[in-house]
Design an enzyme around this catalytic site. Structure first.
Site, mmCIF file in Angstrom:
data_model
loop_
_atom_site.group_PDB
_atom_site.id
_atom_site.type_symbol
_atom_site.label_atom_id
_atom_site.label_comp_id
_atom_site.label_asym_id
_atom_site.label_seq_id
_atom_site.Cartn_x
_atom_site.Cartn_y
_atom_site.Cartn_z
ATOM 1 N N THR A 222 0.698 -1.134 -0.039
ATOM 2 C CA THR A 222 0.144 0.026 -0.020
ATOM 3 C C THR A 222 0.900 1.285 -0.081
ATOM 4 O O THR A 222 2.131 1.205 -0.052
ATOM 5 C CB THR A 222 -1.045 -0.118 0.918
ATOM 6 O OG1 THR A 222 -1.802 0.964 1.008
ATOM 7 C CG2 THR A 222 -0.527 -0.147 2.650
ATOM 8 N N LYS B 40 3.842 1.379 -3.632
ATOM 9 C CA LYS B 40 3.291 0.424 -4.948
ATOM 10 C C LYS B 40 4.034 0.837 -6.108
ATOM 11 O O LYS B 40 4.389 -0.006 -6.910
ATOM 12 C CB LYS B 40 1.679 1.156 -5.109
ATOM 13 C CG LYS B 40 0.759 0.584 -4.272
ATOM 14 C CD LYS B 40 -0.807 0.943 -4.494
ATOM 15 C CE LYS B 40 -1.649 1.021 -3.399
ATOM 16 N NZ LYS B 40 -2.931 1.397 -3.865
ATOM 17 N N GLY C 64 -7.702 14.368 -9.974
ATOM 18 C CA GLY C 64 -6.548 13.820 -9.330
ATOM 19 C C GLY C 64 -5.834 12.906 -10.451
ATOM 20 O O GLY C 64 -6.318 12.630 -11.650
#
Ligand code: ATR
Length: 271
Positions: free
Chosen positions: A61, A65, A127
């Protein structure tokens, strides 16, 4: 007993151990799943150590990653597109195979758990970081009418749109350029929620019967879920379902069994 873990930093509040333990109990799989604090500096050594200690696989996580993708031996198509690995499987021959289950988890939550149709819809994604990169290819696969990425730093979303231009035409812009536009589905993949903020969106940007989706999840409704509710979204969803679905896909990669995700989502939602 086979050992698995989620690694990242900070990791204390990760729901992954609870989710995988529920999957294991449900499917009768004997395994152990823990959360281990690993920073970028210690990632390389940690993965080697855990492999030596007999771990069968890891979930990766934030913020690891991207580097995990660099380090994996074989990566599947989804993780290559995302340039990020969230699942590692340690094979008996020593290979560390990398997968990315975030995109499929997101799509399953939206389309299967919530019955949201994406084909022929105008979709806005907020984003341009790793979270968004992970969902772009699966989203494109659903054949929306249009796909737009908006980001604070415009160059970043322009670059991302360019990277996926072989798959689809994606519009890229800053938030002010959204004025006067409307979308059927708005997905928040920014980190603004960490500060309890929402990206600066104009009013009336969500069409009637539109859907808002926050890729983040919190015990309380996130700032973006509240935004969706204020905009009268037909559904104002958070990322809990995505979290459980990406975990289920990882579980299937490791154990070759598909757990019942609805049961786990209900249990986690319980007060
Ligand atoms: P991740 O890999 O989790 O997606 P990231 O790569 O750091 O994280 O990307 C975070 C995203 O959230 C970026 O798109 C960032 O915008 P910039 O590229 O302009 O930095 C966005 N973001 C973070 N805080 C924000 C805020 N307060 N308002 C709007 N966007 C924000």
């Amino acid at each position: 007993m086979d050992k698995y873990a989620v690694i990242g930093s900070p990791i204390k509040h990760s729901l992954s151990p609870e989710i995988h333990r529920m999957f294991a109990a449900q499917t009768g799989q004997e395994l152990e799943y823990t959360a281990i604090e690993v920073t970028i500096d210690t990632l390389f050594d940690s993965i080697n150590r855990l492999a030596r200690e007999g771990y069968k696989g890891l979930n990766i996580t934030v913020p690891l990653k991207g580097i995990a993708w660099d380090m994996a031996d074989n990566c599947n198509e989804a993780s290559n597109r995302a340039q990020a690995v969230n699942t590692l499987k340690f094979e008996a021959d020593g290979r560390r195979c990398g997968f990315n289950t975030d995109g499929i988890g997101f799509l399953r939550d939206l389309t299967v758990n919530h019955n949201v149709e994406l084909q022929d819809k105008d979709i806005l994604i907020l984003g341009a970081g790793g979270a968004v990169r992970g969902i772009l290819a699966p989203l494109i696969g659903t054949r929306p009418r249009s796909l737009t990425i908006a980001n604070r730093t415009v160059e970043k979303c322009e670059l991302l749109a360019e990277k996926f231009s072989d798959l689809a035409e994606i519009a890229a812009c800053g938030y002010p350029a959204l004025e006067g536009k409307q979308f059927d589905i708005i997905i928040n993949g920014t980190a603004a929620g960490l500060h309890n903020e929402v990206p600066p969106l104009p009013d009336n940007i969500l069409r009637t019967a539109g859907v808002s989706y926050d890729m983040m999840y919190g015990k309380e409704p996130t700032a973006f879920v509240k935004w969706g509710q204020q905009q009268n979204a037909a559904l104002a969803l958070d990322g809990l379902g995505m979290l459980v679905e990406q975990a289920a896909e990882a579980f299937k990669i490791w154990r070759n069994v598909s757990p019942n995700t609805a049961e786990v989502i209900t249990a986690l939602r319980a007060p």
